[in-house]
Scaffold this active site. Structure first.
Site, mmCIF file in Angstrom:
data_model
loop_
_atom_site.group_PDB
_atom_site.id
_atom_site.type_symbol
_atom_site.label_atom_id
_atom_site.label_comp_id
_atom_site.label_asym_id
_atom_site.label_seq_id
_atom_site.Cartn_x
_atom_site.Cartn_y
_atom_site.Cartn_z
ATOM 1 N N HIS A 115 0.739 -1.563 -0.137
ATOM 2 C CA HIS A 115 -0.170 -0.029 0.161
ATOM 3 C C HIS A 115 1.059 1.535 0.019
ATOM 4 C CE1 HIS A 115 -3.519 -1.977 0.194
ATOM 5 N NE2 HIS A 115 -3.604 -2.736 1.633
ATOM 6 N N ASP A 172 -3.371 -10.773 -2.133
ATOM 7 C CA ASP A 172 -3.335 -9.668 -1.231
ATOM 8 C C ASP A 172 -5.312 -9.284 -1.084
ATOM 9 O OD1 ASP A 172 -2.785 -8.580 1.838
ATOM 10 O OD2 ASP A 172 -4.299 -7.967 1.006
ATOM 11 N N ASP A 185 -5.082 -12.277 3.876
ATOM 12 C CA ASP A 185 -5.869 -12.257 4.492
ATOM 13 C C ASP A 185 -7.724 -12.457 3.143
ATOM 14 O OD1 ASP A 185 -5.086 -10.066 2.097
ATOM 15 O OD2 ASP A 185 -5.398 -8.301 3.325
ATOM 16 N N HIS A 195 -6.661 -6.545 -0.410
ATOM 17 C CA HIS A 195 -6.925 -5.387 -0.409
ATOM 18 C C HIS A 195 -5.936 -5.244 -1.765
ATOM 19 C CE1 HIS A 195 -7.299 -5.853 4.142
ATOM 20 N NE2 HIS A 195 -8.486 -5.021 3.665
#
Length: 308
Positions: free
Chosen positions: A122, A159, A243, A161
């Site tokens: 990120h 991931d 996740d 996200h």
């Protein structure tokens, strides 16, 4: 050939406030799960400042150094914190990926997994966010391209996200292909299918909430693997977040350990076809401790099978 595991105790010194999902116990549980495996264990070095400056400006690094607290916590945004040991941990995470690229491209190991924290995907060029400080996967790609002279590197991210930071850092890099599957809608809100990079070098595959392994496999088999084969990367870097697991508290996909194993095996198969199996994987998210440990172990076991 073997699989290298790169980590360092400094990554346990990145401390977050009580109740924060990106906590020390994540790495402790994962390393405990990997302990029985026959891996080449390598101490993650500190990244050199020049390594960080491949992807982040000097002003960003200076601001981070100025923000690190002497004690307690410094809050960068709503969910990203620095403690006194955070920057050393981040330098170890970046250094792990750089060293792993060197090991794999030097033929010393077949592939490598970097078990470090904080995560990285990120972190944008001048913005720390989403628990992340340095864009480790993008740094690995840039190191392979600029230092080792490769012509094509792919970064794949599973991931839950979207890896907005990796996308930001590689958006204008025509030598890099970035592929991501991720839940949408979900924070950070980026990762639409129409975000395709400055050189048609980004492939985003949004997945609806409550979908599981069958939807994931359809997207990766139908879209990602053909793009990887067509691009013919000389190295594949994996942003390995766990996740998307059914039990993860921060999202709503329904993958299981066997889904992470399947996807890893497929990526290894493509790597065997196009780049002599050369893969570097680095830990991103995963916030249910048991799911992270089991899924991370399944991921590494598939890397080990491919490296034999």
């Amino acid at each position: 050939m073997t699989t290298a595991l790169l980590t360092h105790a400094d990554c346990l010194n990145h401390v977050t406030p009580d109740g924060h999902p990106e906590r020390v116990a994540r790495l402790e549980h994962l390393l405990h799960a990997l302990e029985p495996l026959n891996l080449k264990r390598v101490t993650a070095p500190m990244a050199a400042e020049d390594d960080i400056l491949r992807i982040h400006p000097e002003s960003y690094l200076r601001d981070l150094r100025d923000t690190v607290p002497v004690s307690g916590f410094a809050q960068i945004d709503g969910d990203t914190f620095l403690s006194p040991g955070s920057l050393d941990a981040a330098f170890r995470g970046a250094g792990a990926v750089v060293r792993a690229v060197d090991l794999v491209l030097g033929g010393e190991v077949g592939n490598a997994f970097c078990a470090t924290r904080p995560p990285g995907h990120h972190a944008e060029e001048s913005t720390a966010m989403g628990f992340c400080l340095f864009g480790n996967a993008a740094l690995g790609a840039k190191h392979a391209l600029d230092h080792h002279g490769l012509s094509r590197v792919a970064v794949v991210d599973f991931d839950v996200h979207h890896g907005n930071g990796t996308q930001d850092l590689l958006w204008d890099e025509r030598r890099a292909l970035f592929i991501s599957s991720h839940q949408m809608p979900l924070w950070p809100g980026s990762g639409r299918a129409d975000e395709t990079g400055a050189h048609d070098n980004v492939l985003n595959m949004p997945l609806a909430p409550m979908t599981g392994g069958s939807e994931m496999s359809a997207a990766w088999e139908g879209q990602a693997m053909p793009r990887l084969r067509a691009f013919k990367p000389e190295l594949i870097i994996i942003s390995a977040g766990f996740d998307a697991h059914l039990d993860d508290p921060l999202a709503n996909l329904e993958w299981l350990e066997e889904d992470f194993a399947w996807l890893t095996a497929q990526l290894c198969a493509v790597a065997a076809e196009v780049c002599d199996g050369r893969i570097v994987s680095t830990l991103e998210g995963g916030y249910d401790l048991n799911a992270l440990a089991a899924s991370g172990k399944a991921h590494v076991e598939e890397l080990m099978k491919a490296a034999q």
